[in-house]
Every structure is written in structure tokens, then in C-alpha cells.
Design an enzyme around this catalytic site. Structure first.
Site, PDB file in Angstrom:
ATOM      1  N   ASP A 164      13.804  26.950 -35.485  1.00 42.09           N
ATOM      2  CA  ASP A 164      13.584  25.548 -35.149  1.00 42.09           C
ATOM      3  C   ASP A 164      12.209  25.367 -34.495  1.00 42.09           C
ATOM      4  O   ASP A 164      11.809  26.167 -33.647  1.00 42.09           O
ATOM      5  CB  ASP A 164      14.687  25.145 -34.160  1.00 42.09           C
ATOM      6  CG  ASP A 164      14.815  23.656 -33.972  1.00 42.09           C
ATOM      7  OD1 ASP A 164      15.019  22.954 -34.973  1.00 42.09           O
ATOM      8  OD2 ASP A 164      14.737  23.195 -32.812  1.00 42.09           O
ATOM      9  N   GLU A 171      10.650  26.432 -39.357  1.00 45.66           N
ATOM     10  CA  GLU A 171      10.455  24.982 -39.457  1.00 45.66           C
ATOM     11  C   GLU A 171       9.032  24.717 -38.991  1.00 45.66           C
ATOM     12  O   GLU A 171       8.759  24.567 -37.795  1.00 45.66           O
ATOM     13  CB  GLU A 171      11.446  24.209 -38.577  1.00 45.66           C
ATOM     14  CG  GLU A 171      11.333  22.709 -38.844  1.00 45.66           C
ATOM     15  CD  GLU A 171      11.853  21.812 -37.723  1.00 45.66           C
ATOM     16  OE1 GLU A 171      11.993  20.610 -37.962  1.00 45.66           O
ATOM     17  OE2 GLU A 171      12.103  22.311 -36.602  1.00 45.66           O
TER      18      GLU A 171
HETATM   19  C1  GLC Z   1      14.254  20.378 -35.242  1.00 43.46           C
HETATM   20  C2  GLC Z   1      15.614  20.115 -35.828  1.00 43.46           C
HETATM   21  C3  GLC Z   1      16.061  18.761 -35.399  1.00 43.46           C
HETATM   22  C4  GLC Z   1      16.147  18.747 -33.886  1.00 43.46           C
HETATM   23  C5  GLC Z   1      14.819  19.161 -33.268  1.00 43.46           C
HETATM   24  C6  GLC Z   1      14.970  19.469 -31.820  1.00 43.46           C
HETATM   25  O1  GLC Z   1      13.293  19.511 -35.721  1.00 43.46           O
HETATM   26  O2  GLC Z   1      15.569  20.264 -37.209  1.00 43.46           O
HETATM   27  O3  GLC Z   1      17.287  18.405 -35.962  1.00 43.46           O
HETATM   28  O4  GLC Z   1      16.494  17.479 -33.425  1.00 43.46           O
HETATM   29  O5  GLC Z   1      14.327  20.332 -33.863  1.00 43.46           O
HETATM   30  O6  GLC Z   1      15.713  20.652 -31.668  1.00 43.46           O
END
Ligand code: GLC
Length: 532
Positions: free
Chosen positions: A205, A269
Site C-alpha cells: 500500500d 501501489e
Molecule cells: C491505498 C489504498 C486505499 C487506502 C489508502 C490508505 O491507496 O488502496 O484504499 O484508503 O491506501 O491506506
């Protein structure tokens, strides 16, 4: 161009599938999807032909951000089941050649995590320095001008200790202090805990935000060249995001991963604006992420010129030996069937053909394979704190998180009939898995054929990419030695030339098996794979 070592074949040639567990399959009738529900659908996923599943967080969470606020990194949230269920998912998956990746959330914890509960006890608490604390500015306000991704100052005042703590997301998601070696050691143990259980890797993440400027400098003002969200915030995220030191942490995890057999995957991500920045997360091609999500592509229009340009830049700039990822939907962005295709089946098929035929690992989001669109969400249905805060200007992320429609039965086969799922179902009577399984012309049948073709053809699975000349609004590219993919991405018929061989996959099934030799007329929004 090389496909990489043998140990990489399974994931480079494979198709991945993201599950949002709360919305996938509810085995116990509480309205929430769970791990036994996923296990009950493994045969479906194996038949679809996917190599691996990435599960959005299933660890313990008070659900301020639906799992992305973790209160225990090494246990399963009771909503989803137990550690035994997870072990069973891993072993049942392995029996079907489907591996399991989990979601690692290292940027922040829940404010209910014992580390933060302790950190809040005071300046001398053992875990105080595990989070980012700072004294107030001289006027008593926040230490600097950083803004939370979810709106407002990224700092919250802690009255008893007289200091602020940092939260780049919700207030209930305090950011960890990655300058602290104890935090790094704790996460080494966490990744080993799961990898030792046979988990095949992690999606990480917001891995580009993990570490912040050590001096907590003010962000500079945004300019009109900055992305819209930063213009709206008024500041450009320079010091609270994309810091170079994040790469040290990724290298550290890659070194741990490389000691496993097979090495465990690190998928990031990497929500960055520039492809050049994305490339940095691959390190030298072997020492950081195995793959980073390409948000430039996700955010592009379904348009031949812009998508081809992005793919060509990726092909030209990816470090040697590295491998791209392609995706069109996830739990944070509108589903591709809505965003790219406006609900039109022909466009959905083109989008799927692109994802499944490019050089790189495709990640489908649950429901993409049936052309699932975003759900209509009323204000009363909202579960996402961000949607609740910004309604009606931004409706949040619930529309792309609605439950998977398995059948046209009451409850859509997601929950037993009579149970109200946590988010409303999207029109399961019209679009659902069971009906599409039966229909050879459905989007699902197309997706299955495309995945099967990809696994049966080395060019599509692992071959090189090169763009070929083609008329406006079409995109024609060659994969490997003898496979050509042709897409007409316009509302009018188009003629493409130079296609020779047999059609092995087509958005219009009738064309499959036909021979072509030279000029081919393509219907609006259609695609063909031709093999010599
Ligand atoms: C990432 C996740 C998202 C979440 C954010 C904070 O972007 O994909 O769903 O709200 O992180 O953890």
C-alpha cells in the site's frame, strides 16, 4: 526484452486477480464476504485461468478505512475468518495452481494498533518514536503545511503531550516513522510471518509515501502544472511523498524475498504521476519491486493514441530485466467497465483484450471479467469515510466496491437470500457470473478464452512488444515472433493491413478460426489476435 529467469515465468506469464474480500463471497450470511467464501469460489477462479489472487487487507482492523487501518498485522480479522482459514486458502489455492498475495500496509497503522496506543501514552513511551511526532509551529498550529490525501491538515494535535502526530490519510491512520530501525525490524518480521506460511507476496500500500522528509520541510505551493488534486490542496507533495529513501526499504524487503524459494513477489501501489518516477521503483531491475502499478495508464482514456504512447514509453524506459503490470480497475478507482467503457460491452472487450495481450502481467479486479460496472450508491448506502466526507462532490469508493454478483438469485449469490449485503448489489439480474458462464458470447466467456490463449501462446505470455503502423484510432502491435494484436478503438469501421495468419482470439467470437491475409475490415470497437 528477455522474459527473465524460469522462477519468474509463473507470474510474468500469468494473470492476477484482485479480490476485495468484503465484497467477494459471504459464506456465513452476515452480509460481509469472507475467506471461506473465497475458498468456495476457487474452482471458478482456477477455471478462469488466473495464476494468483491479491487480497485487499484481511488483517485485524477497526475499519475506519476498511482494512487499510491495521490493528494487528499478524492475525486475520474475525469478519473474514481465522488464520486457519487463510492457511486453507493458501493450500487449496496451491492445489489448483492459484497463489495468494496479501496486502501490506506499511505507511500507517490504525490508531488502535497497540504501538500507537502506547505511543500516545506520552513523550517517553516505548513506541513514541515509531510514529511521526512534532512540536507545534510557533503560533501553536500544525508543524508544517502538509495536507492529508483525504483532506485537511495531515497533523493532529495530541493535547496531553502537547505534540502533533502525522496522518497522511484518515486521522485514525497515524503514519509510521520509517526512519526508526525498530519499525523496519518489526516489518521484516511481519513479511516473514506471512511468507513462511506460503503467501506468495504482497501488494504494498502507498509504498511511495512510506518515508517523509526527515526535517519535515513545508511543501512548496502548487502551480498550474501540478496534478489537479495538488492544485486543489494548494501544495505540491514534495516532502511528504516520493522521498528517495523509500527505495532503501524496498531493497531491504527484496533481499528478504530473494532468500525464499520461489522468491516472494513485491508489487507496489506506486500512485505516481510520471512514468519516469514509476521506473525508479524497479531499482536496477532486480533489487526493488517486481512490479509497480501504472497509474498513468489507469488514468488514461481508452484511446489508441494515448494508450499506445504510454506503453511505448514503458517499453523504452523499463530497466533491463524488469516487467510491467497492467490494470484498469481496483478498489479505489471506478471500474473499467464504467470508466473506460461507459458500460458498453464492445469497449469492455477491447479493454480486456489490451490488458490481457500487452507484454506484462495483467491484474483484473473482481468483476472485470464479467464487465461489471460501478454500483449506484445513495448517500444512505455510503460506507467509505471519504465519500461520507465529500458527498455529493465526490461519492467516494463504494461504487467500485459493491458485491460480486454470482447469479440472478435473490442476494445475487453473494449472501444468502434475505440477507442485506454491506453494500448494495449492482443489478445482479442483468449481469452475473452464472448466466455468463452459460453464454458463449458473454464477456466472461471472452475473458476465459483470452486468458486461455495467453497461457497457450508463448508470444502472448512472455514475448516482446513492438508497435506496428496502423490507421488512426487503431492500435496494432506485435508480440514475440508471430502474434499480432489489432484493435479498432473508434466508432467507425477501419481497415488494417498486413495481418496474416489465423485469428485465434476475437472480441466477436464468430471471427475466431478464420484466416486473414492482408487487409482486414474491423468493426467499431473490436479486436483480433492473429497468429502466423
Ligand atoms: C491505498 C489504498 C486505499 C487506502 C489508502 C490508505 O491507496 O488502496 O484504499 O484508503 O491506501 O491506506
Amino acid at each position: 526484452m528477455a522474459a527473465g529467469p524460469d522462477e519468474d515465468r509463473w507470474w510474468r506469464g500469468g494473470v492476477f486477480y484482485q479480490i476485495y474480500p468484503r465484497s467477494f463471497a459471504d459464506s456465513n450470511g452476515d452480509g460481509y464476504g469472507d475467506l471461506p467464501g473465497i475458498i468456495s469460489r476457487l474452482d471458478y477462479l482456477a477455471d478462469l485461468g488466473v495464476a494468483a489472487l491479491w487480497l485487499s487487507p484481511v488483517t485485524v482492523s477497526p475499519n475506519r478505512d476498511w482494512g487499510y487501518d491495521v490493528a494487528d498485522y499478524c492475525d486475520i480479522d474475525p469478519d473474514f475468518g481465522s488464520l486457519e482459514d487463510l492457511d486453507r486458502l493458501v493450500s487449496e489455492g496451491a492445489r489448483r495452481d492459484v497463489r495468494i498475495l496479501l496486502d501490506l500496509v506499511p505507511n500507517h497503522t490504525s490508531d488502535q494498533h497497540p504501538w500507537f496506543v502506547d505511543a500516545r501514552r506520552g513523550r517517553d513511551a516505548a513506541h513514541r518514536n515509531w510514529y511521526v511526532w512534532a512540536d507545534p509551529a510557533p503560533d501553536g498550529g500544525p508543524p508544517n503545511n502538509w495536507i492529508s490525501v483525504f483532506g485537511g491538515s495531515a497533523w493532529e494535535f495530541d493535547e496531553p503531550s502537547g505534540q502533533y502526530f502525522l496522518h497522511n490519510f484518515e486521522l485514525q491512520q497515524p503514519d509510521l516513522n520509517w526512519w526508526n530501525g525498530d519499525v523496519r525490524d518489526a516489518f521484516d518480521a511481519i513479511v516473514r510471518f506471512w511468507w513462511d506460511r506460503g503467501v506468495a507476496g504482497f501488494r504494498i500500500d502507498v509504498c511511495n509515501m512510506m518515508i517523509k522528509d526527515a526535517r519535515l520541510r513545508d511543501n512548496p505551493p502548487a502551480t498550474e502544472d501540478d496534478p489537479l488534486d495538488q492544485q486543489l490542496m494548494g501544495v505540491r507533495s514534495v516532502y511528504n511523498s516520493d522521498r528517495p529513501e523509500a527505495h532503501d526499504i524496498l531493497r531491504r524487503w527484496r533481499a528478504i524475498s530473494d532468500r525464499y524459494d520461489p522468491p516472494r513477489l513485491l508489487i507496489g501501489e506506486t500512485n505516481v504521476e510520471q512514468l519516469a518516477t514509476l521506473m525508479q521503483f524497479y531499482g536496477n531491475g532486480h533489487d526493488e519491486l517486481h512490479g509497480g502499478f501504472n497509474f498513468v495508464f489507469i488514468n488514461a482514456a481508452l484511446d489508441a493514441t494515448s494508450m499506445r504512447a504510454i506503453v511505448e514509453e514503458v517499453e523504452a524506459t523499463l530497466p533491463d530485466g524488469a516487467w510491467p503490470l497492467w490494470t484498469g480497475s481496483n478498489h479505489d478507482v471506478s471500474r473499467l467497465a464504467t470508466r473506460w467503457a461507459g458500460g458498453e460491452g464492445a469497449k469492455v472487450r477491447c479493454a480486456l483484450m489490451i490488458l490481457l495481450c500487452l507484454r506484462g502481467t495483467p491484474f483484473l479486479y473482481q468483476g472485470d471479467e464479467i464487465g461489471l460496472t460501478d454500483g449506484p450508491i445513495d448517500q444512505a448506502d455510503l460506507r467509505d469515510a471519504v465519500g461520507i466526507r465529500f458527498w455529493p462532490y465526490y461519492k467516494g469508493r463504494d461504487p467500485q466496491r459493491t458485491p460480486m454478483p454470482w447469479s440472478h438469485a435473490p442476494g445475487g449469490g453473494f449472501s444468502p437470500a434475505g440477507v442485506r449485503p454491506w453494500l448494495p448489489l449492482t443489478d445482479a439480474a442483468r449481469r452475473n457470473v452464472a448466466d455468463q458462464v452459460e453464454d458463449p458470447d458473454s464477456v466472461l466467456s471472452f475473458t476465459r478464452r483470452a486468458i486461455a490463449r495467453r497461457s497457450g501462446n508463448e508470444d502472448l505470455a512472455l514475448g516482446s512488444y513492438s508497435s506496428l503502423d496502423s490507421p488512426e484510432d487503431t492500435w496494432v502491435f506485435q508480440r514475440g515472433r508471430g502474434t499480432v494484436v489489432a484493435l479498432n478503438m473508434s466508432d467507425a469501421a477501419r481497415e488494417t493491413s498486413g495481418l496474416r495468419g489465423s485469428i485465434t482470439l476475437a472480441t466477436d467470437r464468430e471471427r475466431e478460426g478464420h484466416q486473414v491475409d492482408g487487409v482486414v475490415t474491423m468493426a467499431p470497437w473490436s479486436g483480433l489476435v492473429v497468429e502466423t
